[in-house]
Design an enzyme around this catalytic site. Structure first.
Site, short mmCIF file in Angstrom:
data_model
loop_
_atom_site.label_atom_id
_atom_site.label_comp_id
_atom_site.label_asym_id
_atom_site.label_seq_id
_atom_site.Cartn_x
_atom_site.Cartn_y
_atom_site.Cartn_z
CG ASP A 1 3.03 -9.58 -6.47
OD1 ASP A 1 2.73 -9.22 -5.32
OD2 ASP A 1 2.20 -10.11 -7.24
CB CYS B 1 -3.55 -9.51 -1.49
SG CYS B 1 -5.15 -9.39 -2.32
CE1 TYR B 2 -9.15 -8.58 -1.42
CE2 TYR B 2 -8.85 -10.52 -2.81
CZ TYR B 2 -9.16 -9.18 -2.67
OH TYR B 2 -9.47 -8.42 -3.76
CE LYS C 1 -15.18 -10.96 -8.81
NZ LYS C 1 -14.96 -11.00 -10.27
CG ASP D 1 -3.74 -14.71 -6.43
OD1 ASP D 1 -4.34 -15.46 -5.67
OD2 ASP D 1 -4.28 -14.19 -7.42
CG HIS E 1 -13.17 -5.17 -2.42
ND1 HIS E 1 -11.98 -5.17 -1.72
CD2 HIS E 1 -12.87 -5.62 -3.67
CE1 HIS E 1 -11.01 -5.61 -2.50
NE2 HIS E 1 -11.51 -5.89 -3.69
NE ARG F 1 -14.41 -8.01 -6.17
CZ ARG F 1 -14.44 -7.76 -7.48
NH1 ARG F 1 -15.45 -7.09 -8.00
NH2 ARG F 1 -13.48 -8.20 -8.27
CG HIS G 1 -0.05 -11.19 -4.09
ND1 HIS G 1 0.03 -10.50 -5.28
CD2 HIS G 1 -1.37 -11.48 -3.90
CE1 HIS G 1 -1.18 -10.39 -5.80
NE2 HIS G 1 -2.04 -10.98 -4.99
CG ASP H 1 -5.39 -12.52 -4.30
OD1 ASP H 1 -4.28 -12.58 -3.75
OD2 ASP H 1 -5.62 -11.79 -5.29
#
Length: 538
Positions: free
Chosen positions: A449, A386-387, A381, A442, A330, A378, A452, A384
């Site tokens: 939010d 946040c990554y 997936k 995201d 992850h 991952r 993010h 996003d």
């Protein structure tokens, strides 16, 4: 090699292929961040294009090869190139993938929909009210700085009742908003009194911080609380931390196999290791375990004993890094491990010693997708925002491991240059993740939010700056750790050996740099370190 490492730098005119006739709705009585999404995945793409994209159930014939893999014409006259004055985006970021797995699964369907969702934003066609003048010469929208600042200030105020679900993440909510504001150039010392008042009631007698009032001490909210106090600064903020009690509490988290649990009696994973070592190094706590530490019964006498070996066992067969041995790899856990190793030693020594760098680089490269440009956390997936931080922040640590020590006068000799596609990440954040009402999300269909917003801006910062390890002396005092303070940064990426990245954003859209390990502003790291280094014992 990274998926997006090689990019055709030729530009082409933006072709307005996608419909933007989806009906707009509004909810005037709701805060913009609470309004339902009006984006329709199916309305933006002509039905025949969706059919072509999803129904590729025939073997590609020889006649299709030229269509799927067109020959690049390098003989286009210079005059024709100069006539292209429309904001331009590379084909890589505005075209459907030329090759895809013909096996349709739930995962591949979601991926296809995400691509369809992002393409209009990347091409600049999602809003018919915008003109070419709303984009820069590289086809990028501006950073909505003032709107994001207003959103993050609001997130530190009174929140709607539904946020009760985040009651165990109060220190995190403070950290996300403060870090985001710092990235946007705001002075957060104005919140010093409120932060002290809020967090002091969450510090338990054992020295750790709970996620909320009366909650058990946990290393994750403790990490967020310590970094928030460091950002607002001041003697009162820093001296609020009960260092002696925290040292004893952290000793209770240390385990004989080298790892840490996240709270007394809780699970053991790499979050515990990273958060604990951030607090130990930043607060200048003794490396020797306190007398009450359970691990001392097993012959362990130091916080760092067996820790690199434990982290090494968390690398999975894919090459990525998991929360604990034998779990799924992850992106967030990968950052925790790399950053923790960089606290324990020089990156060019300790990372290759304890990780398979080649395998890890392969896995990390596969986290960046085209045409979106963003990162997934991952395998199989979706991207996003946040990554942008959790995966994006791994790259400077990995690059430092490969480049070795550098100084500002030797950066032209950089070995690696940029190992990931910074342009793709910047395009995803600015084109797909911004809300015009403030805050980042995201992906286009999600709500904004502060979580993010913080990590999307942190990822943007990483893509806009170059971080490097500057220490050349491999010796270190035995009683404390200074490796994490031997880093430096520059705006942009050094242009060397054809590895330099072109800056595609406008100067006013540059955000502030964050420390690559502590993820707060550099000045706050140094000020906190100096403050606690001046302390004689507890």
């Amino acid at each position: 090699m990274p998926t997006l490492f090689k990019v055709n730098r030729r530009r082409r005119k933006v072709v307005f292929m996608f419909s933007t006739n989806s009906e707009k709705t509004s909810s005037e009585n709701l805060h913009p961040s609470l309004r339902p999404s009006t984006h329709s995945l199916d309305d933006d793409i002509p039905s025949e294009q969706i059919d072509d994209f999803n129904n590729q159930d025939e073997i590609v014939s020889e006649d299709d090869v030229d269509y799927l893999f067109p020959r690049v014409d390098n003989t286009m006259p210079k005059e024709e190139e100069e006539e292209e004055d429309h904001p331009a985006v590379p084909d890589l970021f505005i075209s459907l993938p030329p090759i895809r797995d013909l096996l349709n699964t739930e995962t591949s369907t979601l991926q296809d929909r995400t691509v369809q969702e992002c393409l209009p934003f990347l091409a600049g066609t999602e809003d018919s009210t915008k003109s070419p003048f709303d984009y820069n010469i590289n086809g990028l929208p501006k950073l909505e700085r003032q709107e994001h600042i207003a959103y993050l200030h609001d997130s530190l105020g009174t929140l709607p009742a539904r946020f009760v679900g985040l009651d165990a993440s109060r220190p995190w909510a403070v950290y996300w908003a403060l870090a985001g504001l710092c990235l946007l150039g705001e002075d957060v010392t104005q919140y010093r009194e409120q932060v002290i008042q809020t967090l002091s009631s969450m510090q338990n007698p054992d020295g750790g911080f709970g996620g909320g009032h009366g909650q058990v001490s946990h290393c994750a909210p403790s990490y967020a609380a310590v970094l928030s106090l460091a950002m607002v600064g001041g003697a009162e903020s820093l001296d609020m931390i009960d260092r002696r009690s925290m040292w004893r509490w952290l000793g209770e988290l240390k385990r004989a196999d080298g790892g840490f649990v996240v709270f007394v009696g809780g699970e053991k994973d790499v979050r515990g290791a990273y958060c604990s070592m951030v607090m130990i190094s930043l607060l200048n706590l003794p490396l020797e375990l306190p007398p009450n530490a359970p691990a001392k019964k097993d012959g362990v006498d130091s916080f760092i004993a067996g820790l690199p070996e434990y982290l090494s066992r968390c690398q999975s067969f894919e090459g990525g890094i998991s929360s604990a041995p034998d779990n799924e790899a992850h992106g967030a856990f990968a950052f925790c491990v790399l950053a923790c190793l960089c606290i324990l030693g020089p990156p060019h020594i300790i990372i290759p010693k304890h990780l398979d760098v080649t395998l890890f680089t392969s896995w990390l490269s596969a986290r960046q997708y085209a045409p979106e440009g963003g990162f997934s956390g991952r395998t199989n997936k979706l991207v996003d925002a946040c990554y942008s931080h959790w995966v994006g922040a791994c790259w400077p640590l990995l690059e430092a491991a490969l480049n070795g020590p550098q100084n500002s006068g030797q950066l032209a000799a950089s070995i690696t240059g940029s190992l990931y596609n910074r342009e793709g990440l910047i395009r995803y954040i600015l084109s797909c993740c911004q809300s015009k009402d403030g805050g980042l999300r995201d992906k286009p269909s999600k709500r904004v939010d502060s979580y993010h917003s913080c990590y999307a801006l942190a990822g943007l910062s990483n893509a806009q700056h170059y971080h490097y390890f500057k220490a050349t002396d491999s010796r270190q005092p035995a009683d404390h750790l200074d490796w994490a303070f031997q880093w430096a940064y520059l705006p942009g990426v050094p242009l060397a050996a054809n590895h330099g990245d072109e800056e595609i954003f406008d100067p006013e859209d540059r955000v502030a740099p964050l420390h690559p390990i502590y993820v707060i502003p550099w000045a706050d790291v140094e000020r906190t370190r100096v403050w606690f280094c001046q302390k004689m014992g507890f």
